[in-house]
Write an enzyme that holds these catalytic residues in place. Structure first.
Site, PDB file in Angstrom:
ATOM      1  N   ASP A 115       1.165  -7.064 -10.825  1.00  9.32           N
ATOM      2  CA  ASP A 115       0.187  -6.772 -11.877  1.00  9.32           C
ATOM      3  C   ASP A 115      -0.349  -5.348 -11.671  1.00  9.32           C
ATOM      4  OD1 ASP A 115      -1.647  -6.952 -13.869  1.00  9.32           O
ATOM      5  OD2 ASP A 115      -2.885  -8.500 -12.949  1.00  9.32           O
ATOM      6  N   ASP A 175       0.994  -1.665 -13.752  1.00 10.48           N
ATOM      7  CA  ASP A 175       0.068  -0.828 -14.516  1.00 10.48           C
ATOM      8  C   ASP A 175       0.081   0.603 -13.980  1.00 10.48           C
ATOM      9  OD1 ASP A 175      -0.690  -2.861 -16.177  1.00 10.48           O
ATOM     10  OD2 ASP A 175      -2.822  -2.366 -16.048  1.00 10.48           O
ATOM     11  N   ASP A 177       0.843  -1.214   0.000  1.00 13.13           N
ATOM     12  CA  ASP A 177       0.000   0.000   0.000  1.00 13.13           C
ATOM     13  C   ASP A 177       0.866   1.247   0.000  1.00 13.13           C
ATOM     14  OD1 ASP A 177       0.699  -1.205   2.374  1.00 13.13           O
ATOM     15  OD2 ASP A 177      -1.055  -0.561   3.492  1.00 13.13           O
TER      16      ASP A 177
END
Ligand code: NAD
Length: 369
Positions: free
Chosen positions: A246, A250, A222
């Site tokens: 993943d 992005d 986080d």
């Protein structure tokens, strides 16, 4: 040097952009005295249409016999309603698994001439040069059991599974890459909650002992998501497990704001690596000459660097791309005021002209329009 390259064009803009990258690889081979041969094979929707399978056995065999693989992209409207295991995207997961491509490398580099493309402030992104290393063949995407259960299927389970060996090899890869870069590894986990992350963190500490020159830091996922946006320049190599990678890759790719510019590599321990753009098959612009071929061309440069150890050749392609952008050449997706819009093929030709140091030829291409 002689090299055999498998080319999997796939669907949508895949055939246009891989064709462009092949031309650039041929130009690089000519310039530096190498011999590259190319063998095309089916994947994705194109393979489903021909054979009924998203990844035919023959494609896997061609890939296994090659020194490296260049992939376009898969997927499109035509196959959107097929069941999960018959969809084009299944071909991608299957090729990663069958070639044991456990290390996904995504470099994020801000091109100065494209700084307007990002939604972030110029001072935050200028100079960003980081590499996300994502574990690609384990974790929650592959763990068993994965199922709905209970009387009315009102219970569900996914399993996050890793072996120590799987964690070791990806973290080792991150340290090896850091040695070639700025010698810093940020290991991202959720060690305050997950047992798998605690093993990940211990393993990173053990491997770090073999690389005393490399600085290791740990970040909770986080916090890493925030830090990537607040101050991306602090990162060199960031390594993480499959699902965190993943999402973070992005997020990081958007630092540059231009999907058509982002390359990637997926590597195994000793078999052929696979090189592909980060973007999808863009069915909305397929066949119109609007696709930006630069992410695929930069993926081809990664192939030269990581699969063939041709650093000079890779750098020559990267420099040609940078110069082309600085000279104001653009495809439609990255167009700005006072720049020249080119088609896919024209952009390929301009990159080749810069690679061969024949800038007059590049001018001729844009004058012709
Ligand atoms: P996408 O990346 O294909 O397209 C998103 C947007 O970006 C579109 O507007 C598209 O026109 C544009 N775009 C993408 N690449 C571009 C390029 N090189 N030049 C110019 N514009 C470009 O993502 P999507 O629309 O979500 O997915 C389309 C299909 O691609 C789906 O079937 C999806 O499953 C598939 N997909 C495949 C891969 C892969 O093969 N690795 C990755 C992502 C999505």
């Amino acid at each position: 040097m002689k090299k055999q390259i498998a080319v999997l064009p796939g669907d949508g803009i895949g055939p246009e952009i891989t064709e462009g990258a092949i031309k650039v690889l041929q130009a690089a081979a000519e310039k530096f005295g190498h011999e590259f041969s190319f063998q095309k094979a089916l994947i994705g929707g194109a393979a489903i249409d021909e054979t009924g399978e998203p990844l035919p056995k023959e494609t896997v065999e061609i890939c296994q016999q090659s020194d490296a693989i260049l992939l376009g992209a898969v997927g499109g409207y035509k196959w959107d309603n097929l069941p999960g295991d018959k969809r084009p995207e299944k071909g991608l997961l299957a090729i990663r698994k069958s070639l044991d491509l456990f290390a996904n490398l995504r470099p994020v580099q801000a091109f100065k001439s494209l700084s307007n493309a990002s939604t972030l402030k110029e001072e935050v992104i200028n100079g960003v040069d980081l590499m996300i290393v994502r574990e690609l063949t384990g974790g929650i995407y592959f763990g068993e059991p994965r199922e709905r259960r209970g009387e009315n299927n009102e219970e569900v389970v996914d399993t996050l599974h890793y072996t120590k060996r799987e964690i070791e090899r990806i973290i080792e890869k991150a340290f090896q890459l850091a040695m070639l870069r700025d010698k810093k590894v940020t290991s991202v986990d959720k060690a305050n909650v997950l047992e798998s992350s605690r093993m990940w963190r211990e393993t990173a500490e053990e491997i770090a002992k073999k690389y005393p020159e490399v600085e290791l830091e740990h970040l909770l996922v986080d916090n890493a998501a925030m830090a990537l946006i607040r101050n991306p320049k602090q990162f060199d190599v960031m390594v993480t497990e499959n699902m965190f990678g993943d999402i973070l890759s992005d997020e990081a790719s958007m630092l540059t704001g231009s999907l058509g510019m982002l390359p990637s590599a997926s590597l195994s321990a000793d078999g052929p690596g696979l090189f592909e753009p980060v973007h999808g098959s863009a069915p909305d612009i397929a066949g119109q000459g609007k696709a930006n071929p630069l992410a695929t061309i930069l993926s081809a440069a990664m192939m030269l660097k990581y699969a063939f150890e041709m650093k000079e050749e890779a750098a020559a392609i990267e420099e040609a791309v940078e110069e082309v952008l600085e000279a104001g050449y653009r495809t439609a997706d990255i167009v700005e005021e006072n720049t020249k819009v080119l088609t896919t093929n024209e952009m390929v030709e301009v990159v080749i002209s810069y690679l061969s140091q024949d800038k007059k030829a590049a001018d001729a291409i844009s004058v012709k329009r």
